[in-house]
Design a protein around this motif. Sequence first.
Motif, PDB file in Angstrom:
ATOM      1  N   ALA A   1       2.437  -5.095  20.360  1.00 29.20           N
ATOM      2  CA  ALA A   1       2.553  -6.087  19.284  1.00 29.20           C
ATOM      3  C   ALA A   1       1.159  -6.507  18.822  1.00 29.20           C
ATOM      4  N   TYR A   2       1.046  -6.783  17.525  1.00 32.61           N
ATOM      5  CA  TYR A   2      -0.262  -7.081  16.898  1.00 32.61           C
ATOM      6  C   TYR A   2      -1.196  -5.888  17.125  1.00 32.61           C
ATOM      7  N   CYS A   3      -0.712  -4.699  16.804  1.00 32.47           N
ATOM      8  CA  CYS A   3      -1.398  -3.468  17.220  1.00 32.47           C
ATOM      9  C   CYS A   3      -2.604  -3.116  16.375  1.00 32.47           C
ATOM     10  N   GLY A   4      -2.804  -3.793  15.236  1.00 28.14           N
ATOM     11  CA  GLY A   4      -3.957  -3.491  14.401  1.00 28.14           C
ATOM     12  C   GLY A   4      -3.926  -2.062  13.910  1.00 28.14           C
ATOM     13  N   VAL A   5      -5.067  -1.364  14.047  1.00 24.10           N
ATOM     14  CA  VAL A   5      -5.166   0.022  13.569  1.00 24.10           C
ATOM     15  C   VAL A   5      -4.716   1.017  14.631  1.00 24.10           C
ATOM     16  N   GLY A   6      -4.022   0.513  15.658  1.00 20.40           N
ATOM     17  CA  GLY A   6      -3.486   1.394  16.694  1.00 20.40           C
ATOM     18  C   GLY A   6      -4.445   1.638  17.846  1.00 20.40           C
ATOM     19  N   THR A   7      -5.356   0.705  18.082  1.00 15.59           N
ATOM     20  CA  THR A   7      -6.382   0.890  19.110  1.00 15.59           C
ATOM     21  C   THR A   7      -5.759   1.194  20.469  1.00 15.59           C
ATOM     22  N   PHE A   8      -5.000   0.231  21.002  1.00 10.78           N
ATOM     23  CA  PHE A   8      -4.374   0.442  22.310  1.00 10.78           C
ATOM     24  C   PHE A   8      -3.151   1.352  22.207  1.00 10.78           C
ATOM     25  N   THR A   9      -2.500   1.368  21.062  1.00  3.07           N
ATOM     26  CA  THR A   9      -1.336   2.232  20.871  1.00  3.07           C
ATOM     27  C   THR A   9      -1.692   3.685  21.175  1.00  3.07           C
ATOM     28  N   CYS A  10      -2.810   4.129  20.601  1.00  7.39           N
ATOM     29  CA  CYS A  10      -3.242   5.521  20.790  1.00  7.39           C
ATOM     30  C   CYS A  10      -3.732   5.781  22.214  1.00  7.39           C
TER      31      CYS A  10
ATOM     32  N   GLN B   1     -11.917  -4.252  17.622  1.00  9.96           N
ATOM     33  CA  GLN B   1     -12.708  -4.840  18.701  1.00  9.96           C
ATOM     34  C   GLN B   1     -14.189  -4.541  18.497  1.00  9.96           C
ATOM     35  N   VAL B   2     -15.050  -5.501  18.861  1.00  9.94           N
ATOM     36  CA  VAL B   2     -16.478  -5.383  18.529  1.00  9.94           C
ATOM     37  C   VAL B   2     -17.302  -4.679  19.603  1.00  9.94           C
ATOM     38  N   ASN B   3     -16.776  -4.582  20.833  1.00  9.93           N
ATOM     39  CA  ASN B   3     -17.542  -4.003  21.947  1.00  9.93           C
ATOM     40  C   ASN B   3     -16.740  -2.856  22.538  1.00  9.93           C
ATOM     41  N   ILE B   4     -17.070  -1.640  22.097  1.00 11.05           N
ATOM     42  CA  ILE B   4     -16.252  -0.473  22.436  1.00 11.05           C
ATOM     43  C   ILE B   4     -16.267  -0.174  23.932  1.00 11.05           C
ATOM     44  N   SER B   5     -17.415  -0.287  24.581  1.00 12.54           N
ATOM     45  CA  SER B   5     -17.483   0.043  26.003  1.00 12.54           C
ATOM     46  C   SER B   5     -16.586  -0.876  26.828  1.00 12.54           C
ATOM     47  N   GLN B   6     -16.412  -2.131  26.391  1.00  9.75           N
ATOM     48  CA  GLN B   6     -15.535  -3.040  27.122  1.00  9.75           C
ATOM     49  C   GLN B   6     -14.059  -2.747  26.855  1.00  9.75           C
TER      50      GLN B   6
ATOM     51  N   SER C   1     -21.196  -7.888   4.711  1.00 12.04           N
ATOM     52  CA  SER C   1     -20.537  -7.461   5.940  1.00 12.04           C
ATOM     53  C   SER C   1     -20.953  -6.030   6.253  1.00 12.04           C
ATOM     54  N   ILE C   2     -21.376  -5.809   7.499  1.00 12.27           N
ATOM     55  CA  ILE C   2     -21.780  -4.464   7.927  1.00 12.27           C
ATOM     56  C   ILE C   2     -21.002  -4.097   9.185  1.00 12.27           C
ATOM     57  N   ARG C   3     -20.376  -2.932   9.150  1.00 13.89           N
ATOM     58  CA  ARG C   3     -19.781  -2.359  10.347  1.00 13.89           C
ATOM     59  C   ARG C   3     -20.536  -1.074  10.648  1.00 13.89           C
ATOM     60  N   GLY C   4     -20.917  -0.910  11.909  1.00 13.71           N
ATOM     61  CA  GLY C   4     -21.679   0.283  12.257  1.00 13.71           C
ATOM     62  C   GLY C   4     -21.432   0.703  13.684  1.00 13.71           C
ATOM     63  N   SER C   5     -20.988   1.936  13.872  1.00 15.06           N
ATOM     64  CA  SER C   5     -20.679   2.459  15.199  1.00 15.06           C
ATOM     65  C   SER C   5     -21.862   3.243  15.743  1.00 15.06           C
ATOM     66  N   ASP C   6     -22.245   2.963  16.982  1.00 18.47           N
ATOM     67  CA  ASP C   6     -23.248   3.777  17.652  1.00 18.47           C
ATOM     68  C   ASP C   6     -22.621   5.002  18.306  1.00 18.47           C
ATOM     69  N   SER C   7     -21.277   5.032  18.391  1.00 16.68           N
ATOM     70  CA  SER C   7     -20.584   6.181  18.981  1.00 16.68           C
ATOM     71  C   SER C   7     -20.360   7.285  17.955  1.00 16.68           C
ATOM     72  N   SER C   8     -19.974   6.894  16.744  1.00 17.18           N
ATOM     73  CA  SER C   8     -19.669   7.883  15.716  1.00 17.18           C
ATOM     74  C   SER C   8     -20.757   7.983  14.642  1.00 17.18           C
ATOM     75  N   THR C   9     -21.675   7.030  14.612  1.00 18.33           N
ATOM     76  CA  THR C   9     -22.752   6.877  13.604  1.00 18.33           C
ATOM     77  C   THR C   9     -22.217   6.483  12.229  1.00 18.33           C
TER      78      THR C   9
ATOM     79  N   GLU D   1     -14.634   4.673  13.992  1.00 25.73           N
ATOM     80  CA  GLU D   1     -15.070   4.242  15.322  1.00 25.73           C
ATOM     81  C   GLU D   1     -14.500   5.198  16.360  1.00 25.73           C
ATOM     82  N   LYS D   2     -15.137   5.237  17.532  1.00 33.59           N
ATOM     83  CA  LYS D   2     -14.705   6.165  18.576  1.00 33.59           C
ATOM     84  C   LYS D   2     -14.519   5.434  19.894  1.00 33.59           C
ATOM     85  N   ILE D   3     -13.360   5.615  20.547  1.00 31.47           N
ATOM     86  CA  ILE D   3     -13.087   5.103  21.884  1.00 31.47           C
ATOM     87  C   ILE D   3     -12.603   6.282  22.723  1.00 31.47           C
ATOM     88  N   PHE D   4     -13.316   6.576  23.812  1.00 33.73           N
ATOM     89  CA  PHE D   4     -13.075   7.800  24.573  1.00 33.73           C
ATOM     90  C   PHE D   4     -13.130   8.984  23.603  1.00 33.73           C
TER      91      PHE D   4
END
Length: 415
Positions: free
Chosen positions: A278-287, A250-255, A204-212, A234-237
């Motif tokens: 609800a079902y907030c995961g790591v707080g993606t939309f929460t933040c 989420q797998v597609n950050i720009s979306q 399994s590989i996770r790799g962000s092009d936003s944060s490297t 990972e970085k969103i905004f």
Amino acid sequence: MGKRRKKNYYKGPDITEKYNFFENQKIITKISDYDDNGVGRGYYEDEVPILVFNSIIGEKLEIEITKIFPEKIIGRISNILISSEKRIKSNCDFFGNCTGCQWLHIEYDHQLELKKLIVKNNLEKNNLFVDEIIEKTISSDRKFYYRNHGRFTVRKNKDLEELGFVNFLSRKWTSVDHCKIMSQNINDKLKLLKNTLSGKTQVSIRGSDSSTSFLIQPKFETDLFESGQKYYQEKIFDNYYQVASPSFFQVNISQVEKIFNYLLDQAIFSENQIVIDAYCGVGTFTCLIAPYVKKIYGIEESASAIIDANINSNKFNNIYYIQGKTEDVLLDVVDEIDILLLDPPRIGCDDLVIQKINKINPRKILLISCSPENFAIDMSKLSSIGYKIQKIIPFDMFPQTHHVEVVGILELSHE
């Protein structure tokens, strides 16, 4: 998100036996629709489904039978007799042997049309005839190299272990050294892993092009690259997120950014609101929501995700996390709720969640799902307890595949 629907195994009658099909037999078929995996489907004698990868509705094809099942046959194209005007040349060397991208051969604008149709058809199966409020599928800025997470199967190819994917039609494994939809970060790691895979079965590989930042599991016994990390970033905004290896993201950050910008444009949030994610995961939309509202509660079952969420939220003072299943802890929030965000696993919301929602009566519900089938089921359930559907917006979170993310906006009816 995490949990997936169990596979359904065919238990019906053998409809192929009487036709005496045989492998390598050539037959002609016209593609009439797509199956649940986005594969073109024709019919033999209007009875036997014929699944043909790399086909498009309306095409007339000569196909060669590659596999025979009691309920269907699998074929590959030997000759295109009538080609669709939507057909384009795939730019992937592995397309067809690898089935991870089902629609690389279809013009992108038509992919968007098909995804809206998938959403519409699933809603209508649940007696929701709301075509006028289903918006056009919102395209992805990145058509390729967008995925920040990939799972690869390791097999021996000649004398050397290699990374690849299993074809879901033939079950054959295909070696890949590059993937058109994985991030550049992940593709760089594929090169590093070459010649280091002895003894491995899955990677399994996770790799962000936003944060490297990146994560490789399991741990490799080598000094050539880092592996076995517990999390990556990972970085969103302007928000950075710590994401542990077992946590969903989420797998597609720009979306994700487009979804949130859409909600802002609709003036969904205001400074006096109290929100539950609800079902907030790591707080993606929460933040993302926190700066725009008075208070927000995040509910999440996964212990590792809650740890990540608390770290990711440390710059906010109006976020409160509750660990537990949504159906078990939703009523623990005693505040009057203005907005309930539901982003459930692929299998959708448990019936108990719907019952609890009917007790707390949030003024507005935002439903987000990567399963149009279960999205439609949940929308139907929410409609049955007094919520009126305002908007339905498909987002192309997964270009070149048949998958689609859907956002629904509902308001409590006062009728």
